[in-house]
Enzyme design. Structure first.
Site, PDB file in Angstrom:
ATOM      1  N   GLU A  42      -9.094   0.641 -10.092  1.00 34.93           N
ATOM      2  CA  GLU A  42      -8.753   1.195  -8.774  1.00 34.93           C
ATOM      3  C   GLU A  42      -8.110   2.573  -8.936  1.00 34.93           C
ATOM      4  O   GLU A  42      -7.442   2.858  -9.939  1.00 34.93           O
ATOM      5  CB  GLU A  42      -7.830   0.233  -8.010  1.00 34.93           C
ATOM      6  CG  GLU A  42      -7.761   0.582  -6.526  1.00 34.93           C
ATOM      7  CD  GLU A  42      -7.108  -0.499  -5.659  1.00 34.93           C
ATOM      8  OE1 GLU A  42      -6.615  -1.510  -6.201  1.00 34.93           O
ATOM      9  OE2 GLU A  42      -7.097  -0.311  -4.425  1.00 34.93           O
ATOM     10  N   HIS A  57      -3.226   2.418   0.061  1.00 31.11           N
ATOM     11  CA  HIS A  57      -4.547   1.971   0.539  1.00 31.11           C
ATOM     12  C   HIS A  57      -4.857   2.690   1.862  1.00 31.11           C
ATOM     13  O   HIS A  57      -5.091   2.042   2.881  1.00 31.11           O
ATOM     14  CB  HIS A  57      -4.586   0.454   0.778  1.00 31.11           C
ATOM     15  CG  HIS A  57      -4.702  -0.365  -0.475  1.00 31.11           C
ATOM     16  ND1 HIS A  57      -4.315  -1.685  -0.539  1.00 31.11           N
ATOM     17  CD2 HIS A  57      -5.187  -0.070  -1.702  1.00 31.11           C
ATOM     18  CE1 HIS A  57      -4.531  -2.162  -1.755  1.00 31.11           C
ATOM     19  NE2 HIS A  57      -5.060  -1.200  -2.478  1.00 31.11           N
ATOM     20  N   ASP A  96      -1.656  -4.892 -11.764  1.00 29.89           N
ATOM     21  CA  ASP A  96      -1.131  -5.165 -10.411  1.00 29.89           C
ATOM     22  C   ASP A  96      -0.294  -6.456 -10.347  1.00 29.89           C
ATOM     23  O   ASP A  96       0.580  -6.594  -9.482  1.00 29.89           O
ATOM     24  CB  ASP A  96      -2.278  -5.288  -9.408  1.00 29.89           C
ATOM     25  CG  ASP A  96      -2.849  -3.937  -8.993  1.00 29.89           C
ATOM     26  OD1 ASP A  96      -2.187  -2.907  -9.211  1.00 29.89           O
ATOM     27  OD2 ASP A  96      -3.966  -3.928  -8.439  1.00 29.89           O
ATOM     28  N   HIS A 118      -7.561  -1.820 -14.985  1.00 30.15           N
ATOM     29  CA  HIS A 118      -8.047  -1.983 -13.611  1.00 30.15           C
ATOM     30  C   HIS A 118      -8.520  -0.613 -13.145  1.00 30.15           C
ATOM     31  O   HIS A 118      -7.831   0.395 -13.351  1.00 30.15           O
ATOM     32  CB  HIS A 118      -6.863  -2.494 -12.768  1.00 30.15           C
ATOM     33  CG  HIS A 118      -7.100  -2.642 -11.313  1.00 30.15           C
ATOM     34  ND1 HIS A 118      -8.319  -2.887 -10.752  1.00 30.15           N
ATOM     35  CD2 HIS A 118      -6.220  -2.600 -10.269  1.00 30.15           C
ATOM     36  CE1 HIS A 118      -8.180  -2.986  -9.434  1.00 30.15           C
ATOM     37  NE2 HIS A 118      -6.916  -2.803  -9.120  1.00 30.15           N
ATOM     38  N   ASP A 153      -5.616   4.170  -7.955  1.00 31.96           N
ATOM     39  CA  ASP A 153      -4.194   4.400  -8.242  1.00 31.96           C
ATOM     40  C   ASP A 153      -3.894   4.302  -9.737  1.00 31.96           C
ATOM     41  O   ASP A 153      -2.832   4.750 -10.183  1.00 31.96           O
ATOM     42  CB  ASP A 153      -3.292   3.447  -7.434  1.00 31.96           C
ATOM     43  CG  ASP A 153      -3.696   2.004  -7.504  1.00 31.96           C
ATOM     44  OD1 ASP A 153      -4.891   1.716  -7.699  1.00 31.96           O
ATOM     45  OD2 ASP A 153      -2.821   1.128  -7.347  1.00 31.96           O
ATOM     46  N   HIS A 175      -6.331  -7.847  -9.049  1.00 27.08           N
ATOM     47  CA  HIS A 175      -6.614  -7.693  -7.670  1.00 27.08           C
ATOM     48  C   HIS A 175      -8.085  -7.461  -7.338  1.00 27.08           C
ATOM     49  O   HIS A 175      -8.540  -7.846  -6.257  1.00 27.08           O
ATOM     50  CB  HIS A 175      -5.724  -6.506  -7.220  1.00 27.08           C
ATOM     51  CG  HIS A 175      -6.030  -5.786  -5.989  1.00 27.08           C
ATOM     52  ND1 HIS A 175      -6.003  -4.426  -5.850  1.00 27.08           N
ATOM     53  CD2 HIS A 175      -6.360  -6.260  -4.763  1.00 27.08           C
ATOM     54  CE1 HIS A 175      -6.262  -4.065  -4.627  1.00 27.08           C
ATOM     55  NE2 HIS A 175      -6.496  -5.142  -3.947  1.00 27.08           N
ATOM     56  N   TYR A 225       4.302  -7.198  -1.621  1.00 24.08           N
ATOM     57  CA  TYR A 225       3.114  -6.848  -2.402  1.00 24.08           C
ATOM     58  C   TYR A 225       2.193  -8.064  -2.495  1.00 24.08           C
ATOM     59  O   TYR A 225       0.991  -7.990  -2.260  1.00 24.08           O
ATOM     60  CB  TYR A 225       3.567  -6.405  -3.799  1.00 24.08           C
ATOM     61  CG  TYR A 225       2.503  -5.792  -4.654  1.00 24.08           C
ATOM     62  CD1 TYR A 225       2.409  -4.412  -4.788  1.00 24.08           C
ATOM     63  CD2 TYR A 225       1.591  -6.580  -5.339  1.00 24.08           C
ATOM     64  CE1 TYR A 225       1.431  -3.839  -5.582  1.00 24.08           C
ATOM     65  CE2 TYR A 225       0.608  -6.015  -6.130  1.00 24.08           C
ATOM     66  CZ  TYR A 225       0.535  -4.646  -6.259  1.00 24.08           C
ATOM     67  OH  TYR A 225      -0.437  -4.079  -7.041  1.00 24.08           O
ATOM     68  N   HIS A 268       2.878  -1.122 -11.190  1.00 21.94           N
ATOM     69  CA  HIS A 268       3.698  -0.594 -10.090  1.00 21.94           C
ATOM     70  C   HIS A 268       5.104  -1.175 -10.199  1.00 21.94           C
ATOM     71  O   HIS A 268       5.261  -2.383 -10.428  1.00 21.94           O
ATOM     72  CB  HIS A 268       3.149  -1.033  -8.722  1.00 21.94           C
ATOM     73  CG  HIS A 268       1.756  -0.574  -8.425  1.00 21.94           C
ATOM     74  ND1 HIS A 268       1.443   0.733  -8.131  1.00 21.94           N
ATOM     75  CD2 HIS A 268       0.589  -1.251  -8.355  1.00 21.94           C
ATOM     76  CE1 HIS A 268       0.153   0.832  -7.898  1.00 21.94           C
ATOM     77  NE2 HIS A 268      -0.395  -0.351  -8.029  1.00 21.94           N
TER      78      HIS A 268
HETATM   79 FE1  FEO Z   1      -5.388  -2.759  -7.377  1.00 19.18          FE
HETATM   80 FE2  FEO Z   1      -2.591  -0.941  -8.095  1.00 19.18          FE
HETATM   81  O1  FEO Z   1      -4.415  -1.228  -7.833  1.00 19.18           O
END
Ligand code: FEO
Length: 398
Positions: A81, A23, A164, A79, A83, A145, A192, A225
């Site tokens: 985002e 981030h 996530d 998701h 990543d 998230h 996390y 992750h």
């Molecule tokens: Fe909310 Fe791993 O992205």
């Protein structure tokens, strides 16, 4: 090449050993991370999520070693985002018509990020996609998230692709929960949670309970992750249920910054006073300018109460304390107590600013702000010890 998970499922993500912040610089990742992407080869072939943009070319090149890209029948974006969606532009240049299954909100975000008119298929909770022996069931998980987040369950494999949720920033080649250092694993999962998901506690709690209530047979929970949960699914689910209900341990954390050591000496005397009141309470002292900001947030997450101290500087507070208070504000903590303190010279006021920020962050103020003119002497240190004792009494009870 990818890593085989089952006969039908291959991990095709990226392990990022080098990542030290995530981030931008908002989140430290001492143990790196991974961007997990999964390829499911059933009668149809589906890719679930991709990786972060800097690894887009590498991701697509490695994916080609596993499969002819034109054999991919669909992509599931759990998701949007960056990543997880970052490699989509490079991938979609090669297979532009491939359908993308995602929530309506994810479509909006992907359009906003990449400005492409891809072949979107919106799904919502309960929608299914049959790909052969497996049928995917999609479950929206807003704010676990981002508003667009969803999770995907593959019934034949008995795998929940949880994105996530249940993730950790933890690079490991061995992929599975029982192959890594257990303390590191759960510490990273907690970090996390505290730093990324704590703000959304009610939504996370409801969603985890909803998923538990579905009684899905689960061989694996495969987040986006870190490790895949196999032998510790029950433990991480139980942790999430605890962490998402205003979690606290028997701990008080003192966070301070200091210019000429006066505020540090106050902090240490206060710590002694807290332990005078209750020798069993864990007291953690952290210097906001020296300790890792996200590790400090984990200690805040664990605490029943915090004390925050800064010398008054230029009629305000130090850069480190100001930044940290902004981060604490973003955690949206509930049911925690706090107090402010700090050394002053001719003006003062820093301690009042800290108290105001703590109130805005949702903390119940349990003591008047403590201020020390110039430097404490031995007698003043005794006073700050008493102050710490009184704070502990207010927080922990008689
Ligand atoms: Fe909310 Fe791993 O992205």
């Amino acid at each position: 090449m990818g890593k085989r998970i089952t006969d039908k499922v291959t991990w095709v993500g990226k392990i990022d050993w080098e990542l030290k912040t995530f981030h931008g610089d908002e989140l430290s990742t001492h143990k790196g991370t991974s961007y997990n992407s999964y390829l499911i080869r059933d009668e149809k072939t589906v890719l679930i999520d991709t990786v972060w943009n800097p690894y887009d070319q590498e991701f697509v090149a490695h994916l080609k070693e596993d499969i002819d890209l034109h054999a991919i029948d669909a992509i599931v974006v759990n998701h949007s985002e960056s990543d997880h969606s970052g490699a989509l532009p490079v991938l979609m240049r090669e297979i532009p018509d491939t359908p993308i299954y995602c929530t309506k909100k994810a479509e909006g975000i992907l359009r906003g990020l990449y400005h492409k008119d891809w072949n979107f298929h919106n799904v919502k909770t309960g929608d299914t996609l049959c790909i052969g022996e497996n049928t995917f069931t999609f479950v929206e998980a807003p704010m676990c998230h981002w508003p667009d987040t969803m999770v995907t369950y593959a019934d034949k494999e008995e795998i929940l692709f949880s994105n996530d949720v249940f993730g950790q920033h933890y690079a490991t080649e061995s992929l599975y929960d029982d192959t890594v250092n257990q303390k590191d694993l759960f510490d990273e999962a907690e970090k996390y949670y505290a730093n990324i998901l704590n703000i959304y506690n009610p939504m996370v709690n409801r969603k985890v309970k909803e998923i538990v209530g579905m009684n899905l047979p689960l061989k694996m929970v495969a987040p986006s992750h870190g490790v895949i949960w196999t032998n510790h699914i029950g433990e991480i689910v139980e942790k999430y249920l605890q962490w998402s209900t205003n979690y606290q341990e028997h701990q008080i954390t003192i966070i301070y910054d200091t210019m000429w050591q006066s505020t540090r000496r106050m902090a240490q005397a206060i710590a002694d006073g807290i332990r005078d009141f209750d020798p069993t309470v864990r007291v953690v002292l952290m210097n906001a300018a020296k300790d890792d900001k996200n590790d400090i947030l984990v200690e805040v997450f664990r605490s029943k109460a915090i004390m925050v101290g800064s010398p008054t500087v230029n009629m305000g507070i130090t850069y480190a304390i100001a930044g940290l208070l902004e981060m604490i504000h973003g955690m949206k903590c509930k049911n925690k107590k706090a107090a402010a303190f700090g050394s002053i010279g001719w003006g003062g006021g820093g301690e009042k600013r800290i108290q105001q920020r703590l109130e805005e962050a949702g903390f119940e103020i349990a003591a008047e702000p403590g201020k020390q003119l110039w430097a404490p002497d031995t007698e003043a240190e005794r006073k700050w010890r008493e102050y710490g004792k009184a704070f502990a009494a207010a927080v922990l009870g008689a």
